[in-house]
Structure formats: structure tokens, C-alpha cells
Design a protein around this motif. Structure first.
Motif, PDB file in Angstrom:
ATOM      1  N   LYS A   1       4.950 117.018  10.703  1.00 39.28           N
ATOM      2  CA  LYS A   1       4.864 116.541  11.984  1.00 39.28           C
ATOM      3  C   LYS A   1       5.910 117.457  13.043  1.00 39.28           C
ATOM      4  O   LYS A   1       6.985 118.259  12.362  1.00 39.28           O
ATOM      5  CB  LYS A   1       5.280 115.321  12.513  1.00 39.28           C
ATOM      6  CG  LYS A   1       6.645 114.868  12.737  1.00 39.28           C
ATOM      7  CD  LYS A   1       6.932 113.637  12.730  1.00 39.28           C
ATOM      8  CE  LYS A   1       8.795 112.806  11.881  1.00 39.28           C
ATOM      9  NZ  LYS A   1       8.792 111.407  12.649  1.00 39.28           N
ATOM     10  N   THR A   2       5.112 117.874  14.028  1.00 43.84           N
ATOM     11  CA  THR A   2       6.020 119.443  15.155  1.00 43.84           C
ATOM     12  C   THR A   2       6.534 120.164  14.055  1.00 43.84           C
ATOM     13  O   THR A   2       6.384 121.134  14.909  1.00 43.84           O
ATOM     14  CB  THR A   2       8.135 119.021  15.217  1.00 43.84           C
ATOM     15  OG1 THR A   2       8.723 118.764  13.947  1.00 43.84           O
ATOM     16  CG2 THR A   2       7.553 117.349  15.565  1.00 43.84           C
ATOM     17  N   PHE A   3       5.646 120.813  12.814  1.00 42.69           N
ATOM     18  CA  PHE A   3       5.637 122.059  12.689  1.00 42.69           C
ATOM     19  C   PHE A   3       4.324 122.265  12.549  1.00 42.69           C
ATOM     20  O   PHE A   3       3.260 121.931  12.320  1.00 42.69           O
ATOM     21  CB  PHE A   3       5.918 121.893  10.784  1.00 42.69           C
ATOM     22  CG  PHE A   3       7.043 122.056  10.983  1.00 42.69           C
ATOM     23  CD1 PHE A   3       8.233 122.731  10.425  1.00 42.69           C
ATOM     24  CD2 PHE A   3       8.207 120.377  10.598  1.00 42.69           C
ATOM     25  CE1 PHE A   3       9.537 122.491  10.029  1.00 42.69           C
ATOM     26  CE2 PHE A   3       8.933 120.014  10.088  1.00 42.69           C
ATOM     27  CZ  PHE A   3       9.815 121.371   9.668  1.00 42.69           C
ATOM     28  N   PRO A   4       4.591 124.049  13.402  1.00 37.80           N
ATOM     29  CA  PRO A   4       3.088 124.670  13.588  1.00 37.80           C
ATOM     30  C   PRO A   4       2.001 124.589  12.049  1.00 37.80           C
ATOM     31  O   PRO A   4       2.818 124.739  10.989  1.00 37.80           O
ATOM     32  CB  PRO A   4       3.507 126.472  13.814  1.00 37.80           C
ATOM     33  CG  PRO A   4       4.972 125.816  13.312  1.00 37.80           C
ATOM     34  CD  PRO A   4       5.852 124.707  13.452  1.00 37.80           C
TER      35      PRO A   4
ATOM     36  N   ALA B   1      -1.698 115.722   0.372  1.00 34.17           N
ATOM     37  CA  ALA B   1      -2.108 114.979   1.170  1.00 34.17           C
ATOM     38  C   ALA B   1      -0.565 114.732   2.582  1.00 34.17           C
ATOM     39  O   ALA B   1       0.779 115.074   2.298  1.00 34.17           O
ATOM     40  CB  ALA B   1      -1.578 113.227   0.960  1.00 34.17           C
ATOM     41  N   PHE B   2      -0.823 115.207   3.848  1.00 32.36           N
ATOM     42  CA  PHE B   2       0.132 115.562   5.171  1.00 32.36           C
ATOM     43  C   PHE B   2       0.070 114.362   5.856  1.00 32.36           C
ATOM     44  O   PHE B   2      -1.012 113.106   5.929  1.00 32.36           O
ATOM     45  CB  PHE B   2      -0.280 116.611   5.522  1.00 32.36           C
ATOM     46  CG  PHE B   2       0.243 118.048   4.384  1.00 32.36           C
ATOM     47  CD1 PHE B   2       0.498 118.253   4.980  1.00 32.36           C
ATOM     48  CD2 PHE B   2      -1.360 118.222   4.111  1.00 32.36           C
ATOM     49  CE1 PHE B   2       0.753 119.675   4.094  1.00 32.36           C
ATOM     50  CE2 PHE B   2      -1.377 118.976   3.581  1.00 32.36           C
ATOM     51  CZ  PHE B   2      -0.318 119.955   3.165  1.00 32.36           C
ATOM     52  N   GLY B   3       1.025 114.128   6.579  1.00 37.94           N
ATOM     53  CA  GLY B   3       1.419 113.203   7.232  1.00 37.94           C
ATOM     54  C   GLY B   3       1.720 113.378   9.450  1.00 37.94           C
ATOM     55  O   GLY B   3       2.573 114.549   9.207  1.00 37.94           O
ATOM     56  N   GLU B   4       1.208 113.083  10.777  1.00 39.69           N
ATOM     57  CA  GLU B   4       1.728 113.657  11.259  1.00 39.69           C
ATOM     58  C   GLU B   4       2.368 112.318  12.316  1.00 39.69           C
ATOM     59  O   GLU B   4       1.324 110.656  11.003  1.00 39.69           O
ATOM     60  CB  GLU B   4       0.626 113.464  12.196  1.00 39.69           C
ATOM     61  CG  GLU B   4       0.009 115.399  11.292  1.00 39.69           C
ATOM     62  CD  GLU B   4       0.968 116.592  12.196  1.00 39.69           C
ATOM     63  OE1 GLU B   4       1.353 115.689  12.438  1.00 39.69           O
ATOM     64  OE2 GLU B   4       1.259 117.803  11.106  1.00 39.69           O
ATOM     65  N   ASN B   5       2.936 111.948  13.369  1.00 37.54           N
ATOM     66  CA  ASN B   5       3.023 111.182  14.133  1.00 37.54           C
ATOM     67  C   ASN B   5       2.227 111.076  15.249  1.00 37.54           C
ATOM     68  O   ASN B   5       2.459 109.803  15.849  1.00 37.54           O
ATOM     69  CB  ASN B   5       4.219 110.784  14.696  1.00 37.54           C
ATOM     70  CG  ASN B   5       5.735 110.566  13.514  1.00 37.54           C
ATOM     71  OD1 ASN B   5       5.536 110.361  12.219  1.00 37.54           O
ATOM     72  ND2 ASN B   5       6.728 109.785  13.780  1.00 37.54           N
ATOM     73  N   ARG B   6       1.665 111.800  15.510  1.00 39.18           N
ATOM     74  CA  ARG B   6       1.380 111.626  17.322  1.00 39.18           C
ATOM     75  C   ARG B   6      -0.846 112.858  16.901  1.00 39.18           C
ATOM     76  O   ARG B   6      -0.767 113.454  16.455  1.00 39.18           O
ATOM     77  CB  ARG B   6       1.457 112.607  17.970  1.00 39.18           C
ATOM     78  CG  ARG B   6       3.036 112.308  18.579  1.00 39.18           C
ATOM     79  CD  ARG B   6       3.319 113.343  19.468  1.00 39.18           C
ATOM     80  NE  ARG B   6       5.065 113.051  19.362  1.00 39.18           N
ATOM     81  CZ  ARG B   6       5.288 112.497  20.397  1.00 39.18           C
ATOM     82  NH1 ARG B   6       4.796 111.561  21.078  1.00 39.18           N
ATOM     83  NH2 ARG B   6       7.176 111.671  20.207  1.00 39.18           N
ATOM     84  N   VAL B   7      -1.186 111.909  17.678  1.00 45.13           N
ATOM     85  CA  VAL B   7      -2.346 112.102  17.645  1.00 45.13           C
ATOM     86  C   VAL B   7      -2.874 113.457  17.829  1.00 45.13           C
ATOM     87  O   VAL B   7      -4.074 114.264  17.770  1.00 45.13           O
ATOM     88  CB  VAL B   7      -3.427 110.998  17.930  1.00 45.13           C
ATOM     89  CG1 VAL B   7      -4.529 110.922  18.474  1.00 45.13           C
ATOM     90  CG2 VAL B   7      -3.256 109.371  17.268  1.00 45.13           C
TER      91      VAL B   7
ATOM     92  N   GLU C   1      -1.072 115.422  18.904  1.00 44.92           N
ATOM     93  CA  GLU C   1      -0.456 117.065  17.847  1.00 44.92           C
ATOM     94  C   GLU C   1      -1.796 117.030  17.017  1.00 44.92           C
ATOM     95  O   GLU C   1      -1.671 118.714  16.342  1.00 44.92           O
ATOM     96  CB  GLU C   1       0.699 116.784  17.237  1.00 44.92           C
ATOM     97  CG  GLU C   1       1.124 118.100  16.377  1.00 44.92           C
ATOM     98  CD  GLU C   1       2.828 117.407  16.367  1.00 44.92           C
ATOM     99  OE1 GLU C   1       2.859 118.166  14.731  1.00 44.92           O
ATOM    100  OE2 GLU C   1       3.117 116.757  16.142  1.00 44.92           O
ATOM    101  N   SER C   2      -1.714 116.820  16.171  1.00 47.94           N
ATOM    102  CA  SER C   2      -2.937 115.891  14.746  1.00 47.94           C
ATOM    103  C   SER C   2      -4.528 117.151  15.385  1.00 47.94           C
ATOM    104  O   SER C   2      -4.879 117.421  15.209  1.00 47.94           O
ATOM    105  CB  SER C   2      -3.149 115.268  14.228  1.00 47.94           C
ATOM    106  OG  SER C   2      -2.137 114.685  13.939  1.00 47.94           O
TER     107      SER C   2
END
Length: 225
Positions: free
Chosen positions: A35-38, A52-58, A60-61
Motif C-alpha cells: 500500500k502507498t508504494f508505486p 502475494a501482495f496486500g493493499e488497503n484501498r480499492v 489505489e489498487s
């Protein structure tokens, strides 16, 4: 130390934690929290074999991941931040797992969208093990009834549970509580443990650990509007 080197260090620590408690290393999925990384910062981690990667915001994803996934086969994307019901359609389309099912409105929205899309991400119910008023998640004493509602009323396939222990608390009791709730509900998935406490989570049976800063370093500062 670069991101790929930090990833290798985390993998070694995961392997050691698994050995220490007699678990197979492949029983634990390491989710790299990007999350937040480009995309440019994520590429070296993908190149090092992370899937496997995790994101906080739809939102941004949606902007970041379609191109990455098109270029790199076999990636998994996990939503680990709060989900709004009006983003359920995008979430079902984007994510392979959603770790933050935490209220009836979200369960209903996910039921509608999984039926419409014919796609079923792995679903985790988020439990607020510390009963923190500012934090999302179903309270522990309400978890059994909510899991039953998800299954019986909304026909959702719940894979597991997720928690984030309160900052400053010893995490082990929170992880043990989550494992106990999962066991009595016949759930195999336990999404628990982050950069500072994933070894403790593995000891308590974590199947998914969510590690961000130990791999990516400090998150970029958010730009002011």
C-alpha cells in the motif's frame, strides 16, 4: 539494504519461526503489504519471487495492479484495508482475497457481487480482538453469530478470520483468541501478524501474515491535497 534483500531476510525469519514451532514453511502465506508504494518499488519484490501482495484501498489498487498483473503471471492480490459497500463490485473484480468482512452491510454487498460476477475471492471476517472503538471489526462475542449470518443468510464462503492487535498490547493473547474463534467455527484461515509480531502469529497458527515495512521500508508520505 534493498527491498529484495529485506524480503529474503523476512523469508528467513518466517522459515525459522515455522521450524521453531514444528510447522511447515509452506503453511504460511507471506503477504507483502505494498500500500502507498508505486509500481516501480513493487517490481524488485516481484522479481525476487514474491507472489502475494496486500493493499488497503480499492481505488489505489485499481490504478496500480491491472498492468502489474498483466505483465507478471501468478500474482495474488489481498485487500487488507476497510471496504465500503459501494466498492464491493470493484473489490470482487480486483482481489483474490478480502480480509476485512466486518459488518452485515458488507456481507450483503459481497454476496450480491460474487453472485453477479461468478467470482469468489477468499473471505476473512475481521475480528476486533481488543474491542477498540476506533477500529473496524466484529467484536469477539459477536463473531460466531456474524459468521453464521454470512454463511446462512448471505451464502458466503468464509475462509478465515483476521485481526490487528492493539498497539502496545502483547499480541499472543489476541492471536490465540482469534485461533479459538476460528477453530470452533471450522475455519482454517488465520490472517494475523505484521512486521513486528509475525513470529508470534506463526506460533499461534497464522496461515497469512501481512508484512509491509520490514520489506518495503517506511511508507512514502501522503501528498497533501
Amino acid at each position: 539494504m534493498g527491498m529484495s534483500e529485506r524480503l529474503e531476510e523476512v523469508r528467513a525469519q518466517v522459515a525459522e519461526a515455522c521450524r521453531d514451532c514444528g510447522r511447515a514453511e509452506d503453511a504460511v502465506t507471506l503477504i507483502a503489504v505494498s500500500k502507498t508504494f508505486p509500481a516501480a518499488d513493487i517490481l524488485p519484490v516481484i522479481a525476487a519471487g514474491q507472489k502475494a501482495f496486500g493493499e488497503n484501498r480499492v481505488q489505489e489498487s485499481r490504478e496500480k495492479w491491472p498492468d502489474l498483473r498483466a505483465a507478471h503471471a501468478g500474482l495474488e492480490l489481498h485487500l487488507i484495508g476497510p471496504l465500503q459497500s459501494n466498492k464491493a463490485r470493484d473489490a470482487v473484480g480486483l482481489f483474490d482475497a478480502i480480509h476485512t468482512v466486518d459488518r452485515p452491510k458488507i456481507a450483503a454487498a459481497l454476496a450480491e457481487e460474487t453472485a453477479r460476477a461468478g467470482r469468489q475471492p477468499q473471505l476473512f471476517v475481521q475480528v476486533n480482538t481488543g474491542a477498540e472503538p476506533q477500529k473496524a471489526g466484529i467484536l469477539p462475542e459477536a463473531a460466531d453469530a456474524f459468521i453464521a449470518e454470512c454463511r446462512e443468510r448471505h451464502k458466503l464462503k468464509i475462509f478465515g478470520l483476521m485481526c490487528i492487535p492493539p498497539v502496545g498490547d502483547v499480541p499472543d493473547p489476541h492471536f490465540a483468541l482469534l485461533a479459538k474463534i476460528a477453530a470452533r467455527n471450522g475455519l482454517s484461515g488465520l490472517s494475523m501478524g505484521m512486521s513486528a509480531d509475525f513470529a508470534a502469529a506463526i506460533r499461534q497458527g497464522a496461515t497469512h501474515i501481512r508484512v509491509g515495512s520490514a520489506i518495503f521500508g517506511h511508507r512514502p508520505a501522503l501528498k497533501e491535497a
